[in-house]
Scaffold this motif. Structure first.
Motif, short mmCIF file in Angstrom:
data_model
loop_
_atom_site.label_atom_id
_atom_site.label_comp_id
_atom_site.label_asym_id
_atom_site.label_seq_id
_atom_site.Cartn_x
_atom_site.Cartn_y
_atom_site.Cartn_z
N LYS A 1 -41.43 -5.40 -24.71
CA LYS A 1 -40.18 -6.04 -25.16
C LYS A 1 -40.41 -6.93 -26.38
N VAL A 2 -41.63 -7.46 -26.53
CA VAL A 2 -41.93 -8.29 -27.70
C VAL A 2 -41.87 -7.45 -28.98
N SER A 3 -42.51 -6.29 -28.97
CA SER A 3 -42.50 -5.44 -30.16
C SER A 3 -41.11 -4.89 -30.45
N ILE A 4 -40.37 -4.54 -29.40
CA ILE A 4 -39.00 -4.03 -29.61
C ILE A 4 -38.10 -5.12 -30.18
N ALA A 5 -38.21 -6.33 -29.63
CA ALA A 5 -37.40 -7.45 -30.14
C ALA A 5 -37.78 -7.79 -31.57
N ALA A 6 -39.07 -7.78 -31.90
CA ALA A 6 -39.51 -8.09 -33.26
C ALA A 6 -38.99 -7.06 -34.26
N THR A 7 -39.07 -5.78 -33.90
CA THR A 7 -38.57 -4.74 -34.80
C THR A 7 -37.07 -4.87 -35.03
N THR A 8 -36.34 -5.16 -33.95
CA THR A 8 -34.88 -5.26 -34.07
C THR A 8 -34.46 -6.47 -34.88
#
Length: 308
Positions: free
Chosen positions: A150-157
């Motif tokens: 979720k950290v990588s997904i949130a950062a990308t978004t």
């Protein structure tokens, strides 16, 4: 007694004389503002007043070549009081006031937007994991597994929204500025500042999204959306309102729609997404299952037609 010729005024041929009968020439830009009494309010709202001076100062500050460290250092040349003042301006927007003119144009920065996005990324990821834990707390079949993806997904978004949307908007305003003279074109750095600081309100909102009540979460999301969206509308609507009516409304509508998609998407994916219960692992007793499996395999393998 002096002679009459001595009392006569003798003019100096090299002196400069001013005639009071000659009308005073008013500059063209001042004459146009005198003719338009409401122009000062437009300049105040659009941020065009003293724009030449601010652009000149900005050019003096960023005179270093773009491949040097000094060029990018100017983007982070802000103090704590300036960042806090801009955060307060994004959380408590003043109706009728331009956020760029009041807070950004004197000294645009990337320090605040970068750290606001970074804080929002970790806040959403951590709050999403805690929300999932509290929702399933007390269920015997649930086994908590932290979701670091979720950290990588949130950062990308978050970072894609904070950089790609301002880039597209900046290009659109530059294109419309070449067709409509009244369009005010913000710089790319100013647009990034507006979007970055407008996301600050979602940091405390993401913390409150831990509350295991879906209605409360959506109410908080709508409140944050209206608050941050008003900053964007009050900043970019004065810049496009002199354009074609349909294009201006479509531009502001697209800005609000993308901002709403970010808010709804973060809430729906990180907090309200259906979670699958992970059953607790079953520890076999003595590995009896393995023994039974081996014994069964030994019994069934010798069977052949020849024996029969």
């Amino acid at each position: 007694m002096a002679a009459a010729d001595d009392l006569k005024f003798q003019a100096n041929p090299g002196a400069t004389t001013i005639s009071i009968d000659e009308p005073v020439q008013i500059p063209k830009n001042q004459r146009s503002r005198l003719q338009e009494p409401g122009r000062e309010e437009d300049d105040e709202l659009l941020g065009t007043d003293d724009s030449d001076k601010t652009e000149l100062l900005a050019g003096q500050k960023k005179s270093a070549p773009f491949w040097t460290f000094d060029y990018y250092q100017t983007f982070f040349d802000v103090d704590t009081y300036q960042v806090l003042d801009r955060i307060k301006g994004s959380v408590f927007p003043v109706p009728g006031k331009n956020f760029v003119r009041l807070y950004i144009r004197s000294n645009p920065d990337l320090y605040g937007p970068f750290w606001i996005c970074a804080t929002l990324v970790f806040t959403i990821a951590v709050s999403g994991n805690l929300s999932n834990f509290f929702i399933h707390l007390g269920k015997p079949t649930y086994h908590y597994v932290p979701e670091f993806r979720k950290v990588s997904i949130a950062a990308t978004t978050i970072y894609a929204y904070a950089w790609l949307v301002p880039l597209a908007l900046w290009g659109f305003l530059m294109w419309r500025n070449s067709k409509v003279m009244n369009i005010v074109s913000y710089s790319f750095l100013e647009i990034v500042c507006v979007y970055g600081y407008s996301l600050f309100v979602y940091i405390p909102t993401a913390m409150l999204w831990i509350i295991p009540e879906r209605v409360v979460r959506w109410v908080l999301m709508m409140f944050s959306l209206c608050l941050s969206g008003s900053v964007l509308v009050m900043t970019f609507w004065p810049a496009v309102r002199d354009d074609n009516r349909r294009i201006a409304l479509a531009t502001v509508g697209t800005i609000i729609l993308l901002h709403a998609l970010l808010s709804v998407g973060c809430l729906a994916y990180f907090f309200d997404a259906p979670e699958v219960d992970f059953p607790a692992p079953i520890i076999p007793a003595h590995n009896g299952t393995t023994v039974i499996t081996k014994s069964v395999s030994k019994v069934t393998t010798p069977v052949s037609p020849s024996v029969q």
